[in-house]
Design a protein around this motif. Structure first.
Motif, PDB file in Angstrom:
ATOM      1  N   PRO A   1      25.028 -80.773   9.421  1.00 22.50           N
ATOM      2  CA  PRO A   1      25.890 -81.968   9.480  1.00 22.50           C
ATOM      3  C   PRO A   1      25.782 -82.841   8.233  1.00 22.50           C
ATOM      4  CG  PRO A   1      24.730 -81.661  11.559  1.00 22.50           C
ATOM      5  CD  PRO A   1      24.143 -80.665  10.595  1.00 22.50           C
ATOM      6  N   GLU A   2      24.578 -82.903   7.624  1.00 20.81           N
ATOM      7  CA  GLU A   2      24.422 -83.784   6.464  1.00 20.81           C
ATOM      8  C   GLU A   2      25.290 -83.347   5.279  1.00 20.81           C
ATOM      9  OE1 GLU A   2      20.514 -81.356   6.858  1.00 20.81           O
ATOM     10  OE2 GLU A   2      21.926 -82.385   8.179  1.00 20.81           O
ATOM     11  N   THR A   3      25.630 -82.072   5.218  1.00 20.75           N
ATOM     12  CA  THR A   3      26.466 -81.591   4.114  1.00 20.75           C
ATOM     13  C   THR A   3      27.906 -82.069   4.266  1.00 20.75           C
ATOM     14  OG1 THR A   3      25.030 -79.648   3.913  1.00 20.75           O
ATOM     15  CG2 THR A   3      27.160 -79.524   2.824  1.00 20.75           C
ATOM     16  N   GLU A   4      28.291 -82.474   5.470  1.00 22.07           N
ATOM     17  CA  GLU A   4      29.644 -82.988   5.670  1.00 22.07           C
ATOM     18  C   GLU A   4      29.896 -84.214   4.801  1.00 22.07           C
ATOM     19  OE1 GLU A   4      30.652 -83.508   9.757  1.00 22.07           O
ATOM     20  OE2 GLU A   4      29.919 -81.522  10.346  1.00 22.07           O
ATOM     21  N   SER A   5      28.857 -85.030   4.602  1.00 20.14           N
ATOM     22  CA  SER A   5      29.013 -86.226   3.762  1.00 20.14           C
ATOM     23  C   SER A   5      29.197 -85.844   2.301  1.00 20.14           C
ATOM     24  CB  SER A   5      27.808 -87.149   3.925  1.00 20.14           C
ATOM     25  OG  SER A   5      26.619 -86.531   3.444  1.00 20.14           O
TER      26      SER A   5
ATOM     27  N   THR B   1      22.622 -90.593   8.070  1.00 23.94           N
ATOM     28  CA  THR B   1      21.326 -91.124   8.505  1.00 23.94           C
ATOM     29  C   THR B   1      20.744 -92.098   7.498  1.00 23.94           C
ATOM     30  OG1 THR B   1      19.998 -89.362   7.478  1.00 23.94           O
ATOM     31  CG2 THR B   1      20.898 -88.930   9.682  1.00 23.94           C
ATOM     32  N   GLY B   2      21.478 -92.345   6.396  1.00 22.95           N
ATOM     33  CA  GLY B   2      21.013 -93.271   5.375  1.00 22.95           C
ATOM     34  C   GLY B   2      20.094 -92.648   4.345  1.00 22.95           C
ATOM     35  N   ARG B   3      19.950 -91.321   4.372  1.00 23.18           N
ATOM     36  CA  ARG B   3      19.083 -90.639   3.410  1.00 23.18           C
ATOM     37  C   ARG B   3      19.869 -90.248   2.166  1.00 23.18           C
ATOM     38  NH1 ARG B   3      17.320 -88.646   8.464  1.00 23.18           N
ATOM     39  NH2 ARG B   3      15.081 -88.905   8.817  1.00 23.18           N
TER      40      ARG B   3
END
Length: 301
Positions: free
Chosen positions: A115-119, A290-292
């Motif tokens: 999911p983080e790669t979506e950003s 997540t703000g990372r």
């Protein structure tokens, strides 16, 4: 013979209670929680939906109505739960991975989309929207499952997209997910592409291998099941491959084009310096939901 749990006159026949969705779902959540699976409830629901061939909203309705699995479905569901409890990735059990608006084909040998790669993709899409290009040209380097390329092809209007993947194990997934969308798939080293592509791209996006050799992932799903070729970026800092990808991005981009690269949170400053060293300007860091610190971008001068 397995007991018949079909419904007659709207009521489940004898033996159905043993296979009730609500009961098996509760037991499954407890089983996965005991195995320290990070998201037991979501995983149980996705496995149940996979077995039943339905969406999560329909699963909830069936649970509220007190409906049951068939004996065959219950056995399949329990087998999948047992496998997930050993920390086999959910995507390997279902053969599916979800990324933005897409359902992708995934499995052993390919990095499961996160999911983080979506950003990371969103940074590129926002740039293209600002540029108002009629026919943007984009490339996804180290494409793996093709998640980034497929997202760009479906969300960037009138775009032409390339996906580049070296792994013999992953390329089948790249093709399966990308070619039906019109993406041009190249099975070769992302750091050594045809000269005809140089200076022609508006956007380069990459989620390259970037984990340092001494930073073994804690999660068994990653450590034991994701291909090492997709994880470790080589060199003491894990940035040998990202450096090569960054240099290639500079060659591929037209002046004013954008490069977006995913990296580990702890590599935020190293990634920015890496882009500066390659000659990029307007360098910016970007966070995931997540703000990372998740990616860094830069423009070709």
């Amino acid at each position: 013979m397995a007991p018949d749990i079909s419904t007659v006159g709207g009521a489940p026949s004898q033996g159905a209670s043993a296979f009730q969705i609500a009961a098996l779902r509760r037991a499954g959540i407890a089983q996965l929680a005991a195995a320290s699976v990070p998201s037991p409830m979501a995983d149980v629901d996705l496995l149940a939906c996979f077995v039943l061939g339905i969406e999560r909203a329909e699963l909830k309705l069936r649970e509220l109505r007190g409906e049951s699995f068939s004996a065959f479905e219950a056995a399949k569901f329990n087998d999948l739960l047992a496998a997930r409890a050993t920390r086999i990735p959910l995507q390997h059990l279902t053969g599916q991975g979800y990324f933005r608006y897409l359902t992708l084909k995934v499995g052993p040998g390919v990095f499961s989309p996160r999911p983080e790669t979506e950003s990371v993709v969103q940074v590129g899409l926002d740039f293209l929207a600002e540029q108002r290009l009629e026919n943007p040209r984009c490339v996804d380097l180290c494409s793996g499952s093709g998640a980034i390329a497929a997202a760009l092809a479906t969300e960037a209007k009138n775009s032409t997209v390339w996906a580049v993947e070296l792994s013999d194990d992953a390329i089948g997934y790249t093709r399966a997910n990308c070619e039906p969308l019109g993406v041009k798939v190249l099975h070769q080293d992302a750091a050594d592409l045809p000269a005809a592509l140089e200076g022609t791209m508006d956007l380069v996006v990459s989620n390259p291998p970037y984990i340092p050799p001494n930073a073994v992932p804690r999660e068994p799903e990653v450590r034991e099941h994701d291909p090492q070729m997709a994880l470790y970026g080589l060199g003491e800092d894990g940035l040998q491959i990202p450096r090569a990808i960054t240099a290639q991005a500079m060659r591929l981009l037209r002046p004013g084009g954008l490069f977006v690269m995913e990296h580990a949170e702890v590599q935020e400053h190293s990634a920015a310096q890496l882009l500066r060293d390659a000659g990029f300007i307007s360098i910016a860091g970007h966070q995931d939901l997540t703000g990372r610190a998740r990616s860094t971008s830069g423009m070709a001068p």
